[in-house]
Each structure stands twice: as structure tokens, then as C-alpha cells.
Design an enzyme around this catalytic site. Sequence first.
Site, PDB file in Angstrom:
ATOM      1  N   SER A 286      24.104  17.683   5.091  1.00 37.72           N
ATOM      2  CA  SER A 286      23.601  16.318   5.254  1.00 37.72           C
ATOM      3  C   SER A 286      22.088  16.271   5.000  1.00 37.72           C
ATOM      4  CB  SER A 286      23.938  15.823   6.662  1.00 37.72           C
ATOM      5  OG  SER A 286      23.494  14.510   6.839  1.00 37.72           O
TER       6      SER A 286
ATOM      7  N   HIS B  48      13.158  13.477  18.301  1.00 39.51           N
ATOM      8  CA  HIS B  48      13.735  14.678  17.676  1.00 39.51           C
ATOM      9  C   HIS B  48      13.138  15.943  18.300  1.00 39.51           C
ATOM     10  CE1 HIS B  48      16.164  13.093  14.447  1.00 39.51           C
ATOM     11  NE2 HIS B  48      15.173  12.447  13.876  1.00 39.51           N
TER      12      HIS B  48
ATOM     13  N   LYS C   7      19.706  15.119  11.361  1.00 39.37           N
ATOM     14  CA  LYS C   7      20.994  14.962  10.670  1.00 39.37           C
ATOM     15  C   LYS C   7      22.210  15.369  11.503  1.00 39.37           C
ATOM     16  CE  LYS C   7      19.874  13.201   7.756  1.00 39.37           C
ATOM     17  NZ  LYS C   7      19.006  11.967   7.756  1.00 39.37           N
TER      18      LYS C   7
ATOM     19  N   ARG D  63      25.703  18.604  16.040  1.00 38.26           N
ATOM     20  CA  ARG D  63      26.744  18.585  15.010  1.00 38.26           C
ATOM     21  C   ARG D  63      26.885  19.998  14.475  1.00 38.26           C
ATOM     22  NH1 ARG D  63      26.008  14.854   9.527  1.00 38.26           N
ATOM     23  NH2 ARG D  63      28.232  14.783   9.021  1.00 38.26           N
TER      24      ARG D  63
ATOM     25  N   TYR E 298      28.992  15.459  17.543  1.00 41.01           N
ATOM     26  CA  TYR E 298      29.411  14.530  16.474  1.00 41.01           C
ATOM     27  C   TYR E 298      30.927  14.616  16.255  1.00 41.01           C
ATOM     28  CZ  TYR E 298      29.130  12.332  11.780  1.00 41.01           C
ATOM     29  OH  TYR E 298      29.276  11.509  10.686  1.00 41.01           O
TER      30      TYR E 298
ATOM     31  N   GLY F 150      23.564  13.191  13.887  1.00 44.78           N
ATOM     32  CA  GLY F 150      24.217  12.014  14.462  1.00 44.78           C
ATOM     33  C   GLY F 150      23.255  11.058  15.139  1.00 44.78           C
ATOM     34  N   THR F 151      21.969  11.186  14.825  1.00 46.28           N
ATOM     35  CA  THR F 151      20.937  10.339  15.436  1.00 46.28           C
ATOM     36  C   THR F 151      21.237   8.853  15.235  1.00 46.28           C
ATOM     37  OG1 THR F 151      19.401  12.044  14.673  1.00 46.28           O
ATOM     38  CG2 THR F 151      18.434  10.008  15.539  1.00 46.28           C
ATOM     39  N   THR F 152      21.485   8.470  13.988  1.00 46.36           N
ATOM     40  CA  THR F 152      21.685   7.047  13.668  1.00 46.36           C
ATOM     41  C   THR F 152      22.886   6.502  14.440  1.00 46.36           C
ATOM     42  OG1 THR F 152      20.947   7.643  11.441  1.00 46.36           O
ATOM     43  CG2 THR F 152      21.844   5.425  11.733  1.00 46.36           C
ATOM     44  N   TRP F 153      23.930   7.287  14.493  1.00 51.12           N
ATOM     45  CA  TRP F 153      25.151   6.868  15.199  1.00 51.12           C
ATOM     46  C   TRP F 153      24.875   6.717  16.694  1.00 51.12           C
ATOM     47  CZ3 TRP F 153      30.354  10.101  15.044  1.00 51.12           C
ATOM     48  CH2 TRP F 153      31.409   9.271  15.440  1.00 51.12           C
TER      49      TRP F 153
HETATM   50  P1  PAP Z   1      18.394  11.456  11.174  1.00 49.98           P
HETATM   51  O1  PAP Z   1      18.347  12.612  12.093  1.00 49.98           O
HETATM   52  O2  PAP Z   1      17.495  11.585   9.985  1.00 49.98           O
HETATM   53  O3  PAP Z   1      18.206  10.135  11.867  1.00 49.98           O
HETATM   54  P2  PAP Z   1      21.245  11.366  11.301  1.00 49.98           P
HETATM   55  O4  PAP Z   1      21.608   9.969  11.600  1.00 49.98           O
HETATM   56  O5  PAP Z   1      21.268  12.335  12.428  1.00 49.98           O
HETATM   57  O6  PAP Z   1      19.863  11.418  10.541  1.00 49.98           O
HETATM   58  O7  PAP Z   1      22.229  11.962  10.229  1.00 49.98           O
HETATM   59  C1  PAP Z   1      22.773  11.227   9.187  1.00 49.98           C
HETATM   60  C2  PAP Z   1      24.234  11.605   9.107  1.00 49.98           C
HETATM   61  O8  PAP Z   1      24.985  10.817  10.037  1.00 49.98           O
HETATM   62  C3  PAP Z   1      24.804  11.314   7.752  1.00 49.98           C
HETATM   63  O9  PAP Z   1      25.844  12.282   7.595  1.00 49.98           O
HETATM   64  P3  PAP Z   1      26.399  12.744   6.152  1.00 49.98           P
HETATM   65  O10 PAP Z   1      25.221  13.077   5.317  1.00 49.98           O
HETATM   66  O11 PAP Z   1      27.249  13.935   6.427  1.00 49.98           O
HETATM   67  O12 PAP Z   1      27.175  11.593   5.646  1.00 49.98           O
HETATM   68  C4  PAP Z   1      25.349   9.918   7.946  1.00 49.98           C
HETATM   69  O13 PAP Z   1      26.304   9.549   6.994  1.00 49.98           O
HETATM   70  C5  PAP Z   1      25.932  10.020   9.332  1.00 49.98           C
HETATM   71  N1  PAP Z   1      26.059   8.725  10.006  1.00 49.98           N
HETATM   72  C6  PAP Z   1      25.171   7.702  10.029  1.00 49.98           C
HETATM   73  N2  PAP Z   1      25.639   6.685  10.758  1.00 49.98           N
HETATM   74  C7  PAP Z   1      26.863   7.055  11.207  1.00 49.98           C
HETATM   75  C8  PAP Z   1      27.861   6.410  12.001  1.00 49.98           C
HETATM   76  N3  PAP Z   1      27.677   5.181  12.469  1.00 49.98           N
HETATM   77  N4  PAP Z   1      28.988   7.090  12.255  1.00 49.98           N
HETATM   78  C9  PAP Z   1      29.187   8.336  11.787  1.00 49.98           C
HETATM   79  N5  PAP Z   1      28.290   8.994  11.022  1.00 49.98           N
HETATM   80  C10 PAP Z   1      27.135   8.370  10.741  1.00 49.98           C
END
Ligand code: PAP
Length: 311
Positions: A153, A123, A64, A145, A212, A66-69
Site C-alpha cells: 500500500s 502517526h 498505510k 495491518r 485491519y 488503516g488510518t483513513t478507515w
Molecule cells: P495513511 O496512513 O497515509 O493515512 P491509510 O489510510 O492507513 O493511509 O492507508 C490507506 C489504505 O487503506 C489503502 O489500502 P490499499 O493501498 O491496500 O488499497 C486504502 O485503500 C485503504 N482504505 C482507505 N479507506 C478505507 C476504508 N474505508 N475501508 C477499507 N480500506 C480503506
Amino acid sequence: MATASSIPSQELFDQLPKHLHWEAYNIYQWEGFWYPAAVIRGMLAFRSNYKARCDDVILASSLKTGTTWLKALCACIMDYHDDQLSSKNPHLVVKTLEYEFAGETLNPDDLSGMPSPRLFHTHLPYSALPESIKNSESKIVYITRNPSDTMVSGWHYFNKILRRNNQDPYPFEKEYNNFCAGVHSYGPFFDHVLRYWSESLKRPNKILFLKYEELKRDPKGQVKRLASFLGRPLAGEDEVDKVIWGSSFERLKNLEVNKNGELPFGNVPNSAFFRLGKVGDWENYFTAEMKQGLDEITRMKLEGSGLDFES
Ligand code: PAP
């Protein structure tokens, strides 16, 4: 091949320190970090079967942060003429290696047959990476982050995927305490971050360390930095803007595939990865004492490291 299912046995897990994660499944302490059993199996298979190439790019993060980003950003930078993100969730475009090994969906032949440069994610903490990744010329990009937003998150995410049947949300305070104690999947958070941070200082050409909040504050500067590190400098401002938009929360969240699709493993809805995408949401959940408590832990853990967080 040492398959994921062949190692290690349940008896061995029974001897490890364990913690019931979200009243749903056990996580186990292995080499100082906490993981579900399947991830430990996947990690061991990953370690014994992965042969790094000098031009591999490995993205790394705890949960959580910023992996997806980061996956979306790198997919855009490395492959920006072929917009795979329009029809696939970023987690299918850039795969997380220990999950692939855990599910036995990737084998050494698949890996060796892939064209270069290969782009993957993990991870895993730095200490748990395969030696060939640590010792080769392959590059690592790490994203982190601030711990308060990371914890919030994660609480939303696990409520969404583990508490589906009209169950009450998992108590926020319990999750906060687990996070502070470091007893959470891929935790302790600070141990995870600090080792990548110190390695990035020692070998800045090998490991790029991103935050992030910095990406949010200065997307152009950070995207240029990332692209240069990957050896794909962007030609002009238009290309920088295309990468920023192509990987943006606003765009990805509203794509059909991310509104209605599901990941093939664990029936996780793609929408679970796109919640709010902002800095500072912790303010809506933390009491003053909670913020003070986690800030104090952060200060103690980061002392002398040169690392800090914006929240
Ligand atoms: P993961 O480790 O399970 O893959 P990860 O992507 O790191 O998850 O975290 C998800 C967070 O990144 C979410 O944050 P929030 O709960 O505070 O909203 C998600 O909304 C955010 N996120 C996903 N994609 C993006 C993006 N393209 N830009 C900015 N934030 C993003």
C-alpha cells in the site's frame, strides 16, 4: 509557544543518521524512529504544547495500516447525525496532530477552545507521544495491518504522490528492502506496532488495539467493540450498519470530494487514500522469496508477544 519552525535547527538534523526517501527528501532517525524533518519539528511542538483532556480520543497508526478507515469509523460513531464525511476527506475531519503542529495550523488556543470530546490522530510511536496523553485518562485507539499489505500500500501511495511527472515507479524491491530494514517514514514498523500492543495489554481500558483484517472479516463485531470502547455503544443493528456503510471504502472512494479533492498540505490528492481496500494484495507483488523473508522477520519480531497478523 514553542513553534514548529523554532526547533530544531538544520545543523542538528545534519548530525542525525539520514536516508534519502524515494529519491525525494531525507528522513532522519530520531529517538529510534525515522521521520521527515518537518514531522520531527511538528512532533516536538506537539509534545511541548498539547495538554490532554481526560475525554480526548487519540487515534494512532503507522503509515498505510488503516488510518483513513479508522478516522472515518470514529467520525461516524462520535458524530453520526452530522455526516461530515459526505463533504470532507477523513483526514480533514480528524486531523493528524504532528502535521498540524508542523504546518502551524493549530495552536494551543485553538486546541483549548475546542469542545469536548476532541478526536485527533497521530502517526507517532507510543514512546514519542506527549506525556499528558500517556498519563491522562484520555483514550487511544491503535490500528495495524499485516506488514506485507502495508508495504504494498505504501509503495503505491508514494508512487502516486512523489513520482508524478511520468517518472518510472520506484523500484519495488528497494522499497521492500527499506521496509524490512525499518528505514521508512515512522518506521521501524514492528517497533511501532509492538509498543502499542504491549501498552494495550497493560491498560486495556486506555488503549484499544485493532487490526485491519479483523475489521474486514467481522465489521459488525469490531465496530461494536470500538463504539463501546469510545463510550458510545450503538443502540441497534441499524446504527451499526450505518457506521459500517458511512465509513466504507465503497462509499468514500466514490464521493466527489474524494475523487477530485486535494488535501491542503503537500497537494496530496484525496483519491490517493482509496486504492483497493482489500486484504492480501501483496500476492500480486511479492515473489515467494520476498514473502518468506518478510514472514521470517515478522515471526522473529513478534515472538513471545502474543501478537499475530492475518495475511
Ligand atoms: P495513511 O496512513 O497515509 O493515512 P491509510 O489510510 O492507513 O493511509 O492507508 C490507506 C489504505 O487503506 C489503502 O489500502 P490499499 O493501498 O491496500 O488499497 C486504502 O485503500 C485503504 N482504505 C482507505 N479507506 C478505507 C476504508 N474505508 N475501508 C477499507 N480500506 C480503506
